[in-house]
Design an enzyme around this catalytic site. Structure first.
Site, PDB file in Angstrom:
ATOM      1  N   ASP A  79     -37.271  -6.618  22.376  1.00  0.00           N
ATOM      2  CA  ASP A  79     -37.141  -5.719  23.603  1.00  0.00           C
ATOM      3  C   ASP A  79     -35.975  -4.704  23.403  1.00  0.00           C
ATOM      4  O   ASP A  79     -34.841  -5.025  23.359  1.00  0.00           O
ATOM      5  CB  ASP A  79     -36.697  -6.672  24.805  1.00  0.00           C
ATOM      6  N   GLU A 158     -12.878   0.539   2.323  1.00  0.00           N
ATOM      7  CA  GLU A 158     -11.888  -0.387   2.230  1.00  0.00           C
ATOM      8  C   GLU A 158     -11.504  -1.004   3.519  1.00  0.00           C
ATOM      9  O   GLU A 158     -10.473  -0.479   4.147  1.00  0.00           O
ATOM     10  CB  GLU A 158     -10.465   0.243   1.462  1.00  0.00           C
ATOM     11  N   GLU A 160      -9.524  -3.028   6.457  1.00  0.00           N
ATOM     12  CA  GLU A 160      -8.745  -3.579   6.717  1.00  0.00           C
ATOM     13  C   GLU A 160      -8.901  -4.382   7.919  1.00  0.00           C
ATOM     14  O   GLU A 160      -9.578  -4.009   8.965  1.00  0.00           O
ATOM     15  CB  GLU A 160      -7.396  -2.911   6.709  1.00  0.00           C
ATOM     16  N   GLU A 241      -2.385  -7.362   3.404  1.00  0.00           N
ATOM     17  CA  GLU A 241      -1.855  -6.035   3.611  1.00  0.00           C
ATOM     18  C   GLU A 241      -0.645  -5.933   4.360  1.00  0.00           C
ATOM     19  O   GLU A 241       0.045  -6.941   4.455  1.00  0.00           O
ATOM     20  CB  GLU A 241      -3.061  -5.236   4.690  1.00  0.00           C
ATOM     21  N   GLU A 249      -7.180  -7.223   3.524  1.00  0.00           N
ATOM     22  CA  GLU A 249      -7.985  -6.228   2.950  1.00  0.00           C
ATOM     23  C   GLU A 249      -8.965  -6.933   1.825  1.00  0.00           C
ATOM     24  O   GLU A 249      -8.240  -7.572   1.024  1.00  0.00           O
ATOM     25  CB  GLU A 249      -7.333  -5.120   2.213  1.00  0.00           C
ATOM     26  N   HIS A 298     -10.583   3.236   4.543  1.00  0.00           N
ATOM     27  CA  HIS A 298     -10.604   4.360   3.769  1.00  0.00           C
ATOM     28  C   HIS A 298     -11.841   4.251   3.173  1.00  0.00           C
ATOM     29  O   HIS A 298     -12.364   3.185   2.726  1.00  0.00           O
ATOM     30  CB  HIS A 298      -9.426   4.267   2.769  1.00  0.00           C
ATOM     31  N   ARG A 368      -0.343   9.076   0.921  1.00  0.00           N
ATOM     32  CA  ARG A 368      -1.117   8.312   1.777  1.00  0.00           C
ATOM     33  C   ARG A 368      -1.033   8.798   3.416  1.00  0.00           C
ATOM     34  O   ARG A 368      -1.920   8.285   4.001  1.00  0.00           O
ATOM     35  CB  ARG A 368      -0.712   7.004   1.914  1.00  0.00           C
ATOM     36  N   GLU A 387     -11.092   9.928  -1.807  1.00  0.00           N
ATOM     37  CA  GLU A 387     -10.614   8.733  -0.759  1.00  0.00           C
ATOM     38  C   GLU A 387     -10.430   9.305   0.520  1.00  0.00           C
ATOM     39  O   GLU A 387      -9.292  10.089   0.724  1.00  0.00           O
ATOM     40  CB  GLU A 387      -9.577   7.767  -1.182  1.00  0.00           C
ATOM     41  N   ARG A 389      -9.273   8.834   4.170  1.00  0.00           N
ATOM     42  CA  ARG A 389      -8.630   7.844   4.982  1.00  0.00           C
ATOM     43  C   ARG A 389      -8.469   7.781   6.299  1.00  0.00           C
ATOM     44  O   ARG A 389      -8.167   6.735   6.872  1.00  0.00           O
ATOM     45  CB  ARG A 389      -7.066   8.115   4.347  1.00  0.00           C
TER      46      ARG A 389
HETATM   47  N1  GLU Z   1      -3.145   0.489   6.933  1.00  0.00           N
HETATM   48  C1  GLU Z   1      -2.962   1.754   6.562  1.00  0.00           C
HETATM   49  C2  GLU Z   1      -4.174   2.556   7.221  1.00  0.00           C
HETATM   50  O1  GLU Z   1      -4.128   2.419   8.502  1.00  0.00           O
HETATM   51  C3  GLU Z   1      -3.599   1.919   5.059  1.00  0.00           C
HETATM   52  C4  GLU Z   1      -2.790   1.372   4.023  1.00  0.00           C
HETATM   53  C5  GLU Z   1      -3.153   1.398   2.750  1.00  0.00           C
HETATM   54  O2  GLU Z   1      -2.903   2.348   2.091  1.00  0.00           O
HETATM   55  O3  GLU Z   1      -3.946   0.806   2.081  1.00  0.00           O
HETATM   56  O4  GLU Z   1      -4.938   3.472   6.929  1.00  0.00           O
HETATM   57 MG    MG Z   2      -5.231  -1.042   2.350  1.00  0.00          MG
END
Ligand code: GLU
Ligand code: MG
Length: 498
Positions: A79, A158, A160, A241, A249, A298, A368, A387, A389
């Site tokens: 359904d 990736e 987390e 992490e 992670e 990411h 980052r 990557e 993010r």
């Molecule tokens: N926890 C971080 C985020 O919110 C990333 C940490 C990392 O570089 O793996 O993106």
């Molecule tokens: Mg990470």
């Protein structure tokens, strides 16, 4: 610690340790014949048919094994009007069409059960159902192939998440609260614990990478990894992490768009269910713990043609011009992408400065806090990738990966320029310079505003329909409005005496 010793009887089938790799446990299943042989070998009694709704939650329905051949020839009815984002009541009959190549033995369901992922079809038109996320992902892959730019897009998310020991929440007209707890959280240093408090807790932002006994979750993560590899999900690495309170992670080996979205759905399912075996619980909420890192996802991406990587070259960070255009596409469409890649109100509590989350729409080989990072761990051209993010694991991966691919392709087709890169720490950049860099939307509503204005890149090859996006935006606006009208504890802290 053996998780099966902790499991109650309903926790299900226990697979004996095999001599080889767990990946060999699930042989390549190419057709219905292989599937039936696999089912027989493992004395399967039930088959679980799974698929994904529009918000990105795995759904399932089951039948005894003897029904499998019938389903393989004619599909399994359900359904569609009861599934979020799908059909209206007057047109509710839908069909699940199993993808036999996705089958594996699910160990969480008691009886030996084969699990298959399904596409959704409309029984009347017999075509793939328009609103099924897997249909949209199929169309995105077709758009890539038609473009002639590449024949394969690889994705490596990736995800987390937090592994917690207790979660409570409640809300009503008279009040609301939440409470998360973890045995290894820093706020528990003073707690009376059964057998005594051993004092090994993880300080804020120091969860990357102390060993046991500070890291108390290696066994749970390893059990998650084994269960995933038995399901055919190859894992490259896993670790504690950064955040206190049990952040983890686990990273899968990259794969093609649809297969990777399928794997991510199972990844979340396995992570949650293994945690349950250990008496723990998991959340993929982007910001469940205030004042420490949130959980992102990411997404590594690369394009290939005839088995050759297209992102490696001699531009900045050993990228090709094509990779730079792809980056430019992602940056140009980033605010709209957030509506699909960061689809909850909680997503925007993660996208703030100071917690390794990206806030600036810029690219960097190292930084980052930039939306796009170019990993520099290896010089092998085959590992060259970018990557992105911004995303978090509350997204629907079929929709998110499709949108990311289309944004990148748009950048390549229009030869967009990604602008200047930066290798500076953007958290410490002088405000007047930082103000010149565009940043992530500050709320779900802002991201939805962006998607409303910027959606031609999603609709022009017929991958997303305007109708689908309209429904998606309406649903998400309603979620944002529900959150906005509720008083919060912090408002009492700030304004009770105002
Ligand atoms: N926890 C971080 C985020 O919110 C990333 C940490 C990392 O570089 O793996 O993106
Ligand atoms: Mg990470």
């Amino acid at each position: 610690m053996n998780p099966t010793l902790l499991a109650d009887k309903s926790a299900g089938t226990v697979i004996p340790l095999s001599a080889g790799s767990d990946l060999e446990f699930r042989p390549a299943i190419k057709n219905a014949k292989d599937l039936l042989a696999f089912a027989k070998k493992h004395r399967v009694t039930m088959v679980d048919y799974t698929f994904v709704d529009v918000p990105g939650t795995l759904q399932h329905t089951s039948k005894p094994l003897h029904e499998l051949e019938g389903v393989l020839s004619g599909g399994a009815g359900f359904d569609g009007s009861s599934i979020r984002g799908f059909q209206q009541i007057e047109e509710s009959d839908m069909l699940l069409i199993p993808d036999v190549t996705s089958a594996y033995l699910d160990t969480f369901l008691g009886e030996p059960t084969l699990s298959v992922l399904c596409d959704v079809k409309d029984p009347v038109s017999t075509s793939f159902y328009d609103r099924s996320p897997r249909t949209i992902a199929r169309r995105a892959v077709e758009a890539l192939e038609k473009s002639g730019i590449a024949d394969t897009a690889y994705f490596g998310p990736e995800a987390e998440f937090f592994i917690l020991d207790n979660v409570q929440y409640g809300e009503g007209p008279e009040g609301a609260f939440y409470k998360v707890d973890s045995n290894e959280a820093i706020w528990n240093t003073g707690k009376e614990e059964t057998g005594g408090n051993m004092g090994y807790k993880i300080r804020h932002k120091e969860g990357y990478f102390p060993t046991s006994p500070m890291d108390s979750q290696q066994g749970v993560r390893a059990a998650m990894v084994r269960e995933m590899e038995r399901a055919g999900i190859e894992i490259e690495t896993f670790h504690h992490e950064v955040a206190t309170g049990g952040q983890a992670e686990i990273d899968m080996r990259f794969d093609t768009l649809i297969t990777m979205a399928d794997k991510l759905m199972r990844y979340k399912y396995i992570v949650r269910n293994v945690a349950k075996r250990f008496g723990k619980t998991v959340t993929f909420m982007p910001k469940p713990v205030f004042g420490d890192n949130g959980s992102g996802m990411h997404v590594h991406q690369s394009l290939w043609l005839n088995g050759k990587p297209l992102f490696s070259g001699s531009e900045y960070a050993a990228l090709s011009p094509m990779a730079l255009h792809y980056i430019a596409g992602l940056l140009a469409h980033a605010p709209a992408l957030c509506a699909l890649c960061n689809p909850t109100t909680n997503s925007y509590k993660r996208l703030v400065p100071g917690f390794e989350a990206p806030v600036n729409l810029i690219y960097s080989a190292r930084n980052r806090s930039a939306a796009i990072r170019i990993p520099m761990y290896s010089t092998n051209p085959k590992t060259k990738r970018i990557e992105f993010r911004m995303p978090d694991a509350t997204c629907n991966p079929y929709l998110a990966f499709s949108a990311l691919l289309l944004a990148g392709l748009d950048g390549i087709k229009r030869k967009l320029d990604p602008g200047a890169h930066t290798d500076e720490n953007l958290y410490h950049m002088e405000p007047s310079r930082l103000a010149k860099i565009k940043h992530a939307p500050g709320s779900l509503n802002e991201a939805l505003d962006a998607l409303e204005k910027d959606q031609a890149f999603l609709t022009k090859d017929g991958v997303f329909s305007e109708d689908f996006l309209k429904g998606y935006i309406e649903g998400k606006r309603a979620e944002a409005a529900e959150e906005a009208m509720r008083p919060t504890p912090h408002e009492f802290y700030k304004y009770f005496d105002a």
